[in-house]
Design an enzyme around this catalytic site. Structure first.
Site, PDB file in Angstrom:
ATOM      1  N   THR A  61      32.090 118.724  64.356  1.00 13.68           N
ATOM      2  CA  THR A  61      32.671 118.258  63.092  1.00 13.68           C
ATOM      3  C   THR A  61      31.621 118.424  61.992  1.00 13.68           C
ATOM      4  O   THR A  61      31.509 119.483  61.399  1.00 13.68           O
ATOM      5  CB  THR A  61      33.173 116.796  63.192  1.00 13.68           C
ATOM      6  OG1 THR A  61      32.128 115.974  63.718  1.00 13.68           O
ATOM      7  CG2 THR A  61      34.403 116.705  64.076  1.00 13.68           C
ATOM      8  N   LYS A  87      28.762 116.978  71.166  1.00 15.01           N
ATOM      9  CA  LYS A  87      28.824 117.035  69.712  1.00 15.01           C
ATOM     10  C   LYS A  87      28.500 115.652  69.178  1.00 15.01           C
ATOM     11  O   LYS A  87      28.697 114.640  69.843  1.00 15.01           O
ATOM     12  CB  LYS A  87      30.185 117.508  69.218  1.00 15.01           C
ATOM     13  CG  LYS A  87      31.375 116.597  69.510  1.00 15.01           C
ATOM     14  CD  LYS A  87      31.587 115.405  68.597  1.00 15.01           C
ATOM     15  CE  LYS A  87      31.618 115.776  67.140  1.00 15.01           C
ATOM     16  NZ  LYS A  87      31.807 114.520  66.293  1.00 15.01           N
ATOM     17  N   THR A 114      30.552 107.890  68.184  1.00 14.94           N
ATOM     18  CA  THR A 114      30.940 109.192  67.705  1.00 14.94           C
ATOM     19  C   THR A 114      30.152 110.300  68.273  1.00 14.94           C
ATOM     20  O   THR A 114      29.417 110.984  67.620  1.00 14.94           O
ATOM     21  CB  THR A 114      30.919 109.312  66.207  1.00 14.94           C
ATOM     22  OG1 THR A 114      31.814 108.374  65.725  1.00 14.94           O
ATOM     23  CG2 THR A 114      31.411 110.667  65.769  1.00 14.94           C
ATOM     24  N   ASN A 142      28.932 111.933  53.820  1.00 16.37           N
ATOM     25  CA  ASN A 142      30.010 111.024  54.192  1.00 16.37           C
ATOM     26  C   ASN A 142      30.868 110.595  53.015  1.00 16.37           C
ATOM     27  O   ASN A 142      32.013 110.179  53.200  1.00 16.37           O
ATOM     28  CB  ASN A 142      29.438 109.814  54.929  1.00 16.37           C
ATOM     29  CG  ASN A 142      29.079 110.183  56.354  1.00 16.37           C
ATOM     30  OD1 ASN A 142      29.952 110.302  57.202  1.00 16.37           O
ATOM     31  ND2 ASN A 142      27.803 110.419  56.609  1.00 16.37           N
TER      32      ASN A 142
END
Length: 397
Positions: free
Chosen positions: A143, A169, A180, A392
């Site tokens: 991502t 990832k 995450t 972000n």
């Protein structure tokens, strides 16, 4: 790079994301023993719920994992569960395997439904592109990552050569207790279900659960290991020599991948290692190491190359561990040298220029010697920069 026998991998662009690959498949020629560790977040994405159910029913019959990036399929209600199952059903159909032998995973924006026509088209294309090269799969699960994360290891057990390959990832929303990040480990070892579960849990506790990028815990995180037995070794049982040899290989893979995630932290310029020495017990050492590496004040001090040692001691103090603060020694260390900044819980005179030089390196180590026991723990993280806010603040655009 070493690839375990019987596994193939694929990664394609199915247009969930505008440009980069966004759907990947791992496939085993034969059924695998499987184990998983999942996010501790109470809010769990549909694929996490689905996989926990499948592994509960069929832990020795897994053949494939299908992963998409760009959309997390989290906070998507009943339709999200339907879509997770559709991913598995489509994969099973294209590979001609039972649906209960397929696991699924998603990563990306929360609260958005999967574009299932694109996903199903991508599954068809990925199946056609399966090969022994794991790189396309590694690219497809990214991502905000800036680089792929792969590591492999060979080990010989009872005369049989066994290969372990891990693909991960993660770069943001990384916080101790699985956050995450996705990690998929494949091995051709023959290992019992109980032994596989145990070695994965032990390894995750000392690798992925000891890293931090930004203090956020994701809805989607998982570590899955598949073992297809094609190495031909006798089944590995718990607490045997073979168990610990396989554990060491799996743990090396997980540890390297965890460090790669930290190195790729969103906006990061430095990697931070925290080592807590001579703690009264292992749990206290882990609590303190994790608190220090997760502290935003410590992260920003390291970014600013400021030897603000009080922030480190303060983080240790709120960690939940019980200890005598008047016995703590603290050091900063890097390739540029090592400097003591506190002794017996109090500051000492030190050269600020030397400290700044040490903290200017890309890898910085914080050493807290508690002098209250013999236990040790390490944790890894990265600094916190303006770039993190920029990345972000624009995540959905």
């Amino acid at each position: 790079m070493f690839v375990p026998r019987g596994f193939s991998y694929a990664g394609v662009h199915c247009r969930i994301k505008r440009k980069r690959k966004d759907l990947g498949i791992i496939f085993s020629e034969v059924p695998c023993t499987a184990a998983g560790v999942f996010t501790t977040n109470v809010v769990k994405a549909a694929p996490v719920i689905y996989d926990m159910e499948i592994l509960g029913k069929n832990p020795s019959g897994i053949r494939a994992i299908t992963v998409n990036s760009g959309v997390a399929n989290a906070c998507t209600g009943e339709q999200g569960m339907i879509n997770a199952r559709r991913m598995a059903e489509k994969t099973a159909k294209e590979l001609n395997i039972p649906v209960e032998s397929v696991l699924v995973s998603s990563t990306g924006v929360i609260g958005v439904q999967l574009p299932m026509e694109k996903v199903e088209s991508g599954i068809e294309e990925a199946v056609k592109n399966l090969s022994k090269d794991p790189v396309p799969f590694a690219e497809a699960i990214m991502t905000t990552d800036t680089k792929i994360k792969i590591h492999s290891k060979k080990v010989t057990i009872e005369g049989k050569e066994i290969t372990v390959l891990g693909i991960a990832k993660g770069s943001g929303m990384i916080h101790p207790n699985m956050a995450t990040m996705l990690s998929f480990i494949t091995t051709d070892a023959n290992v019992s279900e109980d032994a596989l579960k145990k070695l994965l849990k032990i390894s995750v506790d000392d690798s992925y659960n000891m890293i931090d990028v930004d203090g956020d815990t994701s809805t989607n995180d998982m570590v899955i290991i598949l073992a297809n037995g094609l190495a031909g070794n006798a089944p590995i049982q718990e607490e045997t020599d073979g168990f610990w040899k396989l554990y060491e290989a799996v743990h090396e893979v997980n540890q390297v991948l965890a460090e790669k995630i930290v190195e790729d932290g969103e906006g990061a310029t430095k990697v931070i290692e925290v080592e807590v020495r001579n703690a009264p017990d292992r749990n206290s050492a882990r609590l303190i190491a994790r608190a220090i590496v997760s502290s935003n004040l410590v992260k920003t001090a390291i970014y600013g190359e400021d030897a603000n040692w009080g922030r480190v001691i303060a983080a240790a103090g709120y960690s939940g561990a019980q200890f005598d603060p008047d016995r703590l020694d603290l050091f900063f260390e890097s390739a540029a040298g090592r400097i003591k900044v506190a002794e017996n819980g109090q500051g000492v005179d030190f050269d600020e220029d030397t400290a700044k030089k040490i903290l200017s390196e890309k890898k910085v180590k914080i050493i807290l010697d508690m002098k209250q026991g013999k236990e040790l723990a390490r944790a890894w993280g990265c600094d916190l920069t303006e770039k993190y806010v920029e990345i972000n603040g624009r995540y959905r655009t």
